[in-house]
Design a protein around this motif. Structure first.
Motif, PDB file in Angstrom:
ATOM      1  N   ASN A  65       0.989  -1.261   0.218  1.00  0.00           N
ATOM      2  CA  ASN A  65      -0.342  -0.105  -0.059  1.00  0.00           C
ATOM      3  C   ASN A  65       0.825   1.131   0.407  1.00  0.00           C
ATOM      4  O   ASN A  65       0.461   1.987  -0.928  1.00  0.00           O
ATOM      5  N   SER A 114      -5.028   2.466  -2.703  1.00  0.00           N
ATOM      6  CA  SER A 114      -4.717   0.638  -2.791  1.00  0.00           C
ATOM      7  C   SER A 114      -5.917   0.480  -2.656  1.00  0.00           C
ATOM      8  O   SER A 114      -6.831   0.072  -2.681  1.00  0.00           O
ATOM      9  N   TYR A 165      -3.287  -8.710  -3.409  1.00  0.00           N
ATOM     10  CA  TYR A 165      -2.520  -7.240  -2.913  1.00  0.00           C
ATOM     11  C   TYR A 165      -0.873  -7.232  -4.016  1.00  0.00           C
ATOM     12  O   TYR A 165      -0.260  -6.341  -4.392  1.00  0.00           O
TER      13      TYR A 165
END
Ligand code: UDP
Length: 238
Positions: free
Chosen positions: A52, A197, A228
């Protein structure tokens, strides 16, 4: 940059903020902690903080180059960035291209339906109240922002949408919706703040429509670490 890290001034659900030797700058430090449903569901997404941080910094830099003022200054470590110190305007600005989440629920629209035009809505940032939806009249009446500031927030948010949507599509990512936060600098300028993010955006794979964002955690779908990582790989190349 010759600044030193000072004491912690804030700890949120996903980030810590530290003072620095420069009163106009702070350091944000991204954690792996994940929460959902106003903190009711708690967990960890290993490596999320690093991803992030890097993703936010990369996208903010790109937006800045395309004329969107942001708080971003410099990435200083895997999990830390120097940003301008701002007073956060207590609004979440949510932009949507495709129906999902609370929009689908509220209006009875199936998740995945294309919207005829992008939408924008505000939530009042207040955990104790559960971040209620708030409209322009409420915002003005409560003195949260002026008409002119609201216009700036909407224009900036739609511009961010156009830039990000096009940019991510090149990486085979559909930008379904996202949440932005803005702040005011010491000189009074409104800048994009917070993060961009998989915690704050819905990202779907363009071909399979697989969810590559925090919905994997919210909905206990599994595979959040991999999701992610996949976004990081596609956007940052690592
Ligand atoms: N979002 C966020 N923080 C919040 C609420 C929403 O970052 O406190 C983001 C969320 O990731 C999604 C978009 O804003 O990309 C729209 O979320 P929605 O209103 O559909 O709420 P949800 O279904 O997540 O409760």
């Amino acid at each position: 940059m010759n600044i030193t890290k000072g004491e912690q001034i804030y700890e949120g659900k996903a980030k810590k903020v530290f003072a620095t030797s420069d009163p106009d700058l702070v350091i944000v430090d991204y954690k792996d902690d994940a929460t959902a449903f106003n903190g009711e569901k708690k967990g960890t997404i290993t490596g999320k903080g690093v991803i992030n941080n890097k993703l936010t910094n990369f996208l903010m830099k790109m937006l800045e180059e395309k004329g969107v003022p942001t708080h971003f200054i410099e990435e200083i470590s895997d999990r830390e960035a120097i940003v301008k110190k701002v007073t956060i305007i207590p609004l979440e600005v949510i932009v949507r291209n495709i129906a999902a989440g609370s929009f689908s629920k509220r209006f009875g629209v199936p998740e995945g339906k294309d919207l005829l035009s992008p939408t924008l809505e505000f939530s009042y940032k207040d955990d104790a109240l559960g971040d209620p939806m708030i409209n322009d009249y409420h915002i003005k009446a409560l003195g949260i922002a002026t008409d002119e500031e609201l216009k700036t927030l909407a224009e900036m948010s739609f511009k961010v949408n156009e830039i990000l949507k096009e940019y991510l599509l090149a990486d085979n990512i559909i930008l379904v919706d996202f949440k932005l936060e803005f702040g005011k600098t010491s000189s009074g300028e409104i800048v994009l703040a917070d993060e961009i993010s998989p915690d704050t955006c819905r990202f779907w794979d363009k071909d399979t429509r697989e969810k590559l964002d925090k919905d994997r955690f919210r909905r206990s779908l599994g595979g959040e670490v991999e999701a992610y990582q996949e976004i990081s790989k596609r956007v940052l190349g690592d």
